[in-house]
Write a protein that holds these residues in place. Structure first.
Motif, short mmCIF file in Angstrom:
data_model
loop_
_atom_site.label_atom_id
_atom_site.label_comp_id
_atom_site.label_asym_id
_atom_site.label_seq_id
_atom_site.Cartn_x
_atom_site.Cartn_y
_atom_site.Cartn_z
N TRP A 263 5.54 7.82 -10.45
CA TRP A 263 5.40 7.72 -9.00
C TRP A 263 4.14 5.27 -8.92
O TRP A 263 4.20 5.07 -10.43
CB TRP A 263 3.73 7.93 -8.91
CG TRP A 263 4.60 9.39 -7.52
CD1 TRP A 263 4.45 10.67 -8.56
CD2 TRP A 263 4.46 9.75 -7.15
NE1 TRP A 263 4.59 11.05 -7.81
CE2 TRP A 263 4.53 11.04 -6.87
CE3 TRP A 263 4.50 9.12 -4.87
CZ2 TRP A 263 5.06 11.20 -5.33
CZ3 TRP A 263 5.23 9.71 -4.32
CH2 TRP A 263 5.29 10.71 -4.13
N VAL A 264 5.20 4.85 -8.48
CA VAL A 264 4.67 3.23 -8.41
C VAL A 264 3.78 3.18 -6.56
O VAL A 264 4.53 3.41 -5.85
CB VAL A 264 5.89 2.45 -8.73
CG1 VAL A 264 5.80 2.17 -9.62
CG2 VAL A 264 6.80 2.22 -7.80
N LYS A 265 3.35 1.93 -6.75
CA LYS A 265 2.48 1.73 -5.81
C LYS A 265 2.68 0.43 -5.49
O LYS A 265 3.31 -0.93 -5.57
CB LYS A 265 1.22 1.73 -5.82
CG LYS A 265 0.13 1.24 -4.04
CD LYS A 265 -1.57 1.82 -4.63
CE LYS A 265 -1.93 1.63 -3.37
NZ LYS A 265 -3.41 2.12 -3.55
N ILE A 266 2.85 -0.13 -4.17
CA ILE A 266 3.78 -1.28 -3.66
C ILE A 266 2.35 -1.97 -3.75
O ILE A 266 1.40 -1.70 -2.90
CB ILE A 266 4.59 -1.88 -2.44
CG1 ILE A 266 5.53 -1.03 -2.21
CG2 ILE A 266 4.56 -2.91 -2.02
CD1 ILE A 266 6.44 -0.13 -1.31
N GLY B 250 1.30 -1.35 0.13
CA GLY B 250 0.18 -0.12 0.49
C GLY B 250 0.62 1.62 -0.11
O GLY B 250 0.51 2.86 -0.24
N ASP B 251 2.02 0.71 0.16
CA ASP B 251 3.19 2.45 0.68
C ASP B 251 2.80 2.85 -1.08
O ASP B 251 3.01 2.25 -2.38
CB ASP B 251 4.08 2.16 0.94
CG ASP B 251 4.19 1.95 2.23
OD1 ASP B 251 3.49 2.06 3.37
OD2 ASP B 251 5.07 1.48 3.04
N TYR B 252 3.80 4.10 -1.51
CA TYR B 252 4.36 4.29 -2.60
C TYR B 252 5.82 4.73 -2.65
O TYR B 252 5.69 5.21 -1.69
CB TYR B 252 3.14 6.12 -3.01
CG TYR B 252 1.90 5.66 -3.66
CD1 TYR B 252 1.14 5.90 -4.67
CD2 TYR B 252 0.68 5.60 -1.95
CE1 TYR B 252 -0.45 5.57 -4.42
CE2 TYR B 252 -0.73 5.44 -1.97
CZ TYR B 252 -0.85 5.66 -3.07
OH TYR B 252 -1.96 5.38 -3.32
N ILE B 253 6.11 4.39 -3.80
CA ILE B 253 7.48 4.63 -4.47
C ILE B 253 7.59 5.89 -5.40
O ILE B 253 7.17 5.88 -6.15
CB ILE B 253 8.10 3.87 -4.14
CG1 ILE B 253 8.39 2.18 -3.59
CG2 ILE B 253 9.86 4.10 -5.43
CD1 ILE B 253 8.89 0.98 -3.35
N ARG B 254 8.20 7.31 -4.86
CA ARG B 254 8.46 8.43 -5.62
C ARG B 254 9.91 7.97 -6.22
O ARG B 254 10.88 8.36 -5.57
CB ARG B 254 8.78 9.43 -5.05
CG ARG B 254 8.19 10.90 -5.62
CD ARG B 254 8.71 12.28 -4.95
NE ARG B 254 10.22 12.39 -4.54
CZ ARG B 254 10.22 13.44 -3.86
NH1 ARG B 254 9.49 13.93 -3.22
NH2 ARG B 254 11.49 13.32 -3.12
N ILE B 255 9.71 8.00 -7.65
CA ILE B 255 11.21 8.21 -8.19
C ILE B 255 11.75 9.52 -9.08
O ILE B 255 10.31 9.90 -10.20
CB ILE B 255 10.92 6.67 -9.33
CG1 ILE B 255 10.25 5.69 -8.69
CG2 ILE B 255 12.24 6.55 -10.18
CD1 ILE B 255 9.50 4.57 -9.50
#
Length: 202
Positions: free
Chosen positions: A96-99, A76-81
């Motif tokens: 952005w991607v979502k786990i 449910g976390d997000y990763i900002r790239i």
């Protein structure tokens, strides 16, 4: 930890391009392999340090409420790239991607931990527009695996297609360029550096 027989966290390749980056090390004993497996798992889950490991893009972890966090990644976390060059407007200049899944699985003499992410909108965005150069059909699956005395780190990209269906002509053009470069294999060096960093000696 969950026991699953023949578990495969990597989605099926159906369309677009795919990528596989793998780095392995063989240890002298099961104890050494198990100890290093634990170290590699910590590195995998410490997403905020991926940029230092890979030496290219910057990765920052955000929770479901859009707050930057300093902890291990969770579903449910997000990763900002932050990749070199301009980013999409829909992501305020970032991809952005979502786990969507984190799994820790053991199957006899093999165990693994995996993180699967998918392109997404930025957290709490008013519009549900994918803020990434790839369409939301794409996934990246990051794995640390131990099979007896062999430990490996892996990245598997599946169903990768440039995200050219946004409402922004500028974003569509940017995504076509970046997504096209990824399709040509230019994202492979970054993922290879990441898996090499996860597997680096302590």
């Amino acid at each position: 930890m969950e026991a699953k027989e023949n578990y495969n966290p990597i989605p099926e390749q159906r369309k677009g391009s795919e990528i596989d980056a793998v780095e392995s090390r063989t240890f002298g004993t099961m104890t050494e392999a198990a100890d290093f497996f634990a170290t590699a798992c910590r590195r995998l889950l410490n997403i905020n340090d991926w940029g230092n490991i890979a030496g290219m893009s910057s990765f920052r972890l955000f929770d479901q409420h859009g707050a930057e966090v300093s902890r291990s990644g969770q579903e449910g976390d997000y990763i900002r790239i932050d990749i070199p060059g301009p980013g999409p407007r829909s992501g305020d200049g970032f991809d952005w991607v979502k786990i969507e899944e984190i799994a820790h699985v053991t199957d006899g003499e093999e165990e693994l931990i995996s993180i699967r992410v998918r392109p997404s909108a930025k957290p709490l965005a008013e519009e549900d527009s994918t803020a990434h150069f790839l369409k939301a059909d794409a996934t990246s699956t990051f794995i640390v695996r131990r099979k007896q005395v062999v430990v490996s780190a892996e990245e598997h990209g599946r169903n990768e297609m440039a995200n050219t269906d946004t409402e922004s002509i500028i974003d569509n053009g940017r995504n076509m360029l970046v997504g096209g470069a990824a399709k040509l294999g230019l994202s492979y060096p970054q993922w290879k550096l990441l898996v090499q960093g996860i597997m680096a000696p302590e």
